[in-house]
Design a protein around this motif. Structure first.
Motif, PDB file in Angstrom:
ATOM      1  N   ARG A 285      62.874  15.848 100.026  1.00  0.00           N
ATOM      2  CA  ARG A 285      62.084  15.579  99.121  1.00  0.00           C
ATOM      3  C   ARG A 285      60.655  15.543  99.360  1.00  0.00           C
ATOM      4  O   ARG A 285      60.164  15.640 100.662  1.00  0.00           O
ATOM      5  CB  ARG A 285      61.935  13.468  99.392  1.00  0.00           C
ATOM      6  CG  ARG A 285      61.496  12.470  98.225  1.00  0.00           C
ATOM      7  CD  ARG A 285      60.622  11.927  97.718  1.00  0.00           C
ATOM      8  NE  ARG A 285      59.309  12.194  98.095  1.00  0.00           N
ATOM      9  CZ  ARG A 285      58.542  10.754  98.140  1.00  0.00           C
ATOM     10  NH1 ARG A 285      58.782   9.456  98.354  1.00  0.00           N
ATOM     11  NH2 ARG A 285      56.876  11.233  98.351  1.00  0.00           N
ATOM     12  N   ASP A 286      60.220  15.990  98.207  1.00  0.00           N
ATOM     13  CA  ASP A 286      58.970  16.459  98.097  1.00  0.00           C
ATOM     14  C   ASP A 286      57.914  15.300  98.916  1.00  0.00           C
ATOM     15  O   ASP A 286      58.066  14.673  98.467  1.00  0.00           O
ATOM     16  CB  ASP A 286      58.233  16.830  97.064  1.00  0.00           C
ATOM     17  CG  ASP A 286      59.094  18.072  96.464  1.00  0.00           C
ATOM     18  OD1 ASP A 286      59.840  19.158  96.834  1.00  0.00           O
ATOM     19  OD2 ASP A 286      58.849  18.257  94.618  1.00  0.00           O
ATOM     20  N   GLY A 287      56.642  15.903  99.965  1.00  0.00           N
ATOM     21  CA  GLY A 287      56.080  15.662  99.822  1.00  0.00           C
ATOM     22  C   GLY A 287      56.289  14.857 102.270  1.00  0.00           C
ATOM     23  O   GLY A 287      55.711  14.765 102.666  1.00  0.00           O
ATOM     24  N   VAL A 288      57.265  15.455 102.062  1.00  0.00           N
ATOM     25  CA  VAL A 288      58.287  14.785 103.763  1.00  0.00           C
ATOM     26  C   VAL A 288      57.312  15.551 104.741  1.00  0.00           C
ATOM     27  O   VAL A 288      58.027  16.580 104.383  1.00  0.00           O
ATOM     28  CB  VAL A 288      59.402  14.537 103.160  1.00  0.00           C
ATOM     29  CG1 VAL A 288      60.269  13.792 104.930  1.00  0.00           C
ATOM     30  CG2 VAL A 288      59.981  13.239 102.788  1.00  0.00           C
TER      31      VAL A 288
ATOM     32  N   LEU B 192      42.573  16.889  97.158  1.00  0.00           N
ATOM     33  CA  LEU B 192      43.573  18.492  97.052  1.00  0.00           C
ATOM     34  C   LEU B 192      44.787  17.323  96.745  1.00  0.00           C
ATOM     35  O   LEU B 192      45.353  16.084  97.703  1.00  0.00           O
ATOM     36  CB  LEU B 192      44.277  19.153  98.981  1.00  0.00           C
ATOM     37  CG  LEU B 192      43.568  19.488  99.790  1.00  0.00           C
ATOM     38  CD1 LEU B 192      43.860  20.462 100.530  1.00  0.00           C
ATOM     39  CD2 LEU B 192      43.713  20.948  98.189  1.00  0.00           C
ATOM     40  N   ASP B 193      45.432  17.968  95.822  1.00  0.00           N
ATOM     41  CA  ASP B 193      47.123  16.799  95.783  1.00  0.00           C
ATOM     42  C   ASP B 193      48.181  17.047  96.581  1.00  0.00           C
ATOM     43  O   ASP B 193      48.271  17.558  97.639  1.00  0.00           O
ATOM     44  CB  ASP B 193      47.184  17.336  94.768  1.00  0.00           C
ATOM     45  CG  ASP B 193      48.063  19.258  94.229  1.00  0.00           C
ATOM     46  OD1 ASP B 193      48.512  19.313  94.867  1.00  0.00           O
ATOM     47  OD2 ASP B 193      47.884  19.275  93.223  1.00  0.00           O
ATOM     48  N   PRO B 194      49.150  16.116  96.454  1.00  0.00           N
ATOM     49  CA  PRO B 194      50.306  15.637  97.990  1.00  0.00           C
ATOM     50  C   PRO B 194      50.993  16.932  98.085  1.00  0.00           C
ATOM     51  O   PRO B 194      51.092  17.362  99.007  1.00  0.00           O
ATOM     52  CB  PRO B 194      50.876  14.763  96.836  1.00  0.00           C
ATOM     53  CG  PRO B 194      50.139  14.021  96.286  1.00  0.00           C
ATOM     54  CD  PRO B 194      49.356  14.892  95.407  1.00  0.00           C
ATOM     55  N   ALA B 195      50.874  18.051  97.269  1.00  0.00           N
ATOM     56  CA  ALA B 195      51.580  18.838  97.229  1.00  0.00           C
ATOM     57  C   ALA B 195      50.976  20.490  97.984  1.00  0.00           C
ATOM     58  O   ALA B 195      51.335  20.820  99.260  1.00  0.00           O
ATOM     59  CB  ALA B 195      52.009  19.934  96.282  1.00  0.00           C
ATOM     60  N   ALA B 196      49.556  20.664  97.386  1.00  0.00           N
ATOM     61  CA  ALA B 196      48.873  20.976  98.371  1.00  0.00           C
ATOM     62  C   ALA B 196      48.266  20.572  99.511  1.00  0.00           C
ATOM     63  O   ALA B 196      48.566  20.937 100.970  1.00  0.00           O
ATOM     64  CB  ALA B 196      47.373  21.209  97.732  1.00  0.00           C
TER      65      ALA B 196
ATOM     66  N   TYR C 204      55.156  10.996 105.730  1.00  0.00           N
ATOM     67  CA  TYR C 204      55.460  11.393 104.211  1.00  0.00           C
ATOM     68  C   TYR C 204      54.074  11.682 103.375  1.00  0.00           C
ATOM     69  O   TYR C 204      53.232  10.605 103.526  1.00  0.00           O
ATOM     70  CB  TYR C 204      56.483  10.600 103.093  1.00  0.00           C
ATOM     71  CG  TYR C 204      55.985   9.406 102.615  1.00  0.00           C
ATOM     72  CD1 TYR C 204      55.758   9.513 101.781  1.00  0.00           C
ATOM     73  CD2 TYR C 204      56.688   8.170 103.807  1.00  0.00           C
ATOM     74  CE1 TYR C 204      55.804   7.803 101.452  1.00  0.00           C
ATOM     75  CE2 TYR C 204      56.272   6.269 103.659  1.00  0.00           C
ATOM     76  CZ  TYR C 204      55.998   6.782 102.277  1.00  0.00           C
ATOM     77  OH  TYR C 204      55.797   5.462 101.558  1.00  0.00           O
ATOM     78  N   LEU C 205      53.834  11.936 101.913  1.00  0.00           N
ATOM     79  CA  LEU C 205      52.282  12.033 101.506  1.00  0.00           C
ATOM     80  C   LEU C 205      53.332  11.873  99.616  1.00  0.00           C
ATOM     81  O   LEU C 205      54.462  12.250  99.273  1.00  0.00           O
ATOM     82  CB  LEU C 205      51.507  13.457 101.488  1.00  0.00           C
ATOM     83  CG  LEU C 205      51.164  13.391 102.644  1.00  0.00           C
ATOM     84  CD1 LEU C 205      50.962  15.570 102.065  1.00  0.00           C
ATOM     85  CD2 LEU C 205      50.363  13.005 102.957  1.00  0.00           C
ATOM     86  N   GLY C 206      52.131  11.133  99.054  1.00  0.00           N
ATOM     87  CA  GLY C 206      53.120  10.869  97.982  1.00  0.00           C
ATOM     88  C   GLY C 206      53.250   9.132  97.181  1.00  0.00           C
ATOM     89  O   GLY C 206      52.877   8.540  97.929  1.00  0.00           O
TER      90      GLY C 206
END
Length: 237
Positions: free
Chosen positions: A220-223, A84-88, A188-190
């Motif tokens: 922020r995306d991924g948090v 899975l990518d960070p968003a998924a 977080y991720l990414g």
């Protein structure tokens, strides 16, 4: 705040297969009380007896994700997260439902670290690597307001293994505040966190609060979650 919490980000079609839904982790007055988390009412830290680590393997050193697979697979059906990518993956983790707080997320942070309390039908099939960033927050009275000015300095970043078993995540214990410096902890991720990702302002515990920390918004995306613990004597800083 983002949660409910707080403190979510359909993603990819692959994500839609694994998400139970994107809701925020809220903050109940007690972690086991079933109340949602909020900025004004955060949960008390879980006790060691209430949420022991259920991992069958020895704890990994702080910042190290154990290699290989657990000694035994989760008993319930599990969700494969590899690939899975960070968003998924963010959507999957934020969609996990709590076993004892029905309207909150299962993966959350408090002042003592990160915890997983998961309904038994949703575990990942393998440990999921999550990054934890810790920042010293130097506090000083702002010259143009009655509030404080916050200055960030990185302390360290570690990678921890989340799941597939419930309990406190090994290696997630944050550093302690000192002097006029508090600690912001972000899961977080990414990509790496940079200063521009961090909040321009932070809330502080109210004078009549029974808790000495608060939930923080890191937009922020991924948090996945964030908490801020100011120093004990911050009102004198």
């Amino acid at each position: 705040m983002r949660r409910l919490r707080l403190p979510a980000p359909a993603f990819l079609s692959l994500c839609a297969l694994v998400l139970a839904g994107c809701s925020g982790v809220g903050s109940g007055a007690d972690i086991g009380a079933g109340a949602p988390r909020s900025k004004t009412s955060a949960p008390a830290s879980p006790s060691a007896s209430a949420s022991p680590s259920a991992s069958p393997s020895a704890a990994a050193p702080s910042g190290v994700v154990p290699s290989g697979t657990p000694a035994s697979a989760p008993a319930a059906p599990c969700t494969a997260t590899k690939g899975l990518d960070p968003a998924a993956l963010t959507g999957y983790l934020k969609g996990l439902k709590s076993s004892d707080r029905t309207d909150s997320e299962a993966l959350f942070m408090v002042d003592t670290g990160m915890y997983l309390r998961l309904v038994k039908t949703q575990p990942p099939c393998e440990p999921v690597p999550v990054r934890l960033g810790y920042f010293r927050v130097e506090m000083s009275h702002s010259a143009d307001s009655a509030g404080y000015k916050f200055t960030y300095a990185p302390i360290r970043t570690v990678t921890v293994a989340v799941g597939p078993y419930d309990g406190k995540v090994d290696g997630s214990e944050p550093p302690q505040p000192s002097g006029c410096g508090g600690v912001l902890s972000v899961a977080y991720l990414g990509r790496d966190l940079v200063e521009s990702d961090l909040p321009h302002t932070l809330q502080l515990p109210s004078a009549d609060s029974t808790l000495d920390w608060v939930i923080a918004d890191v937009e922020r995306d991924g948090v996945l979650d964030a908490v801020f613990k100011p120093p004990a004597g911050f009102r004198g800083c």
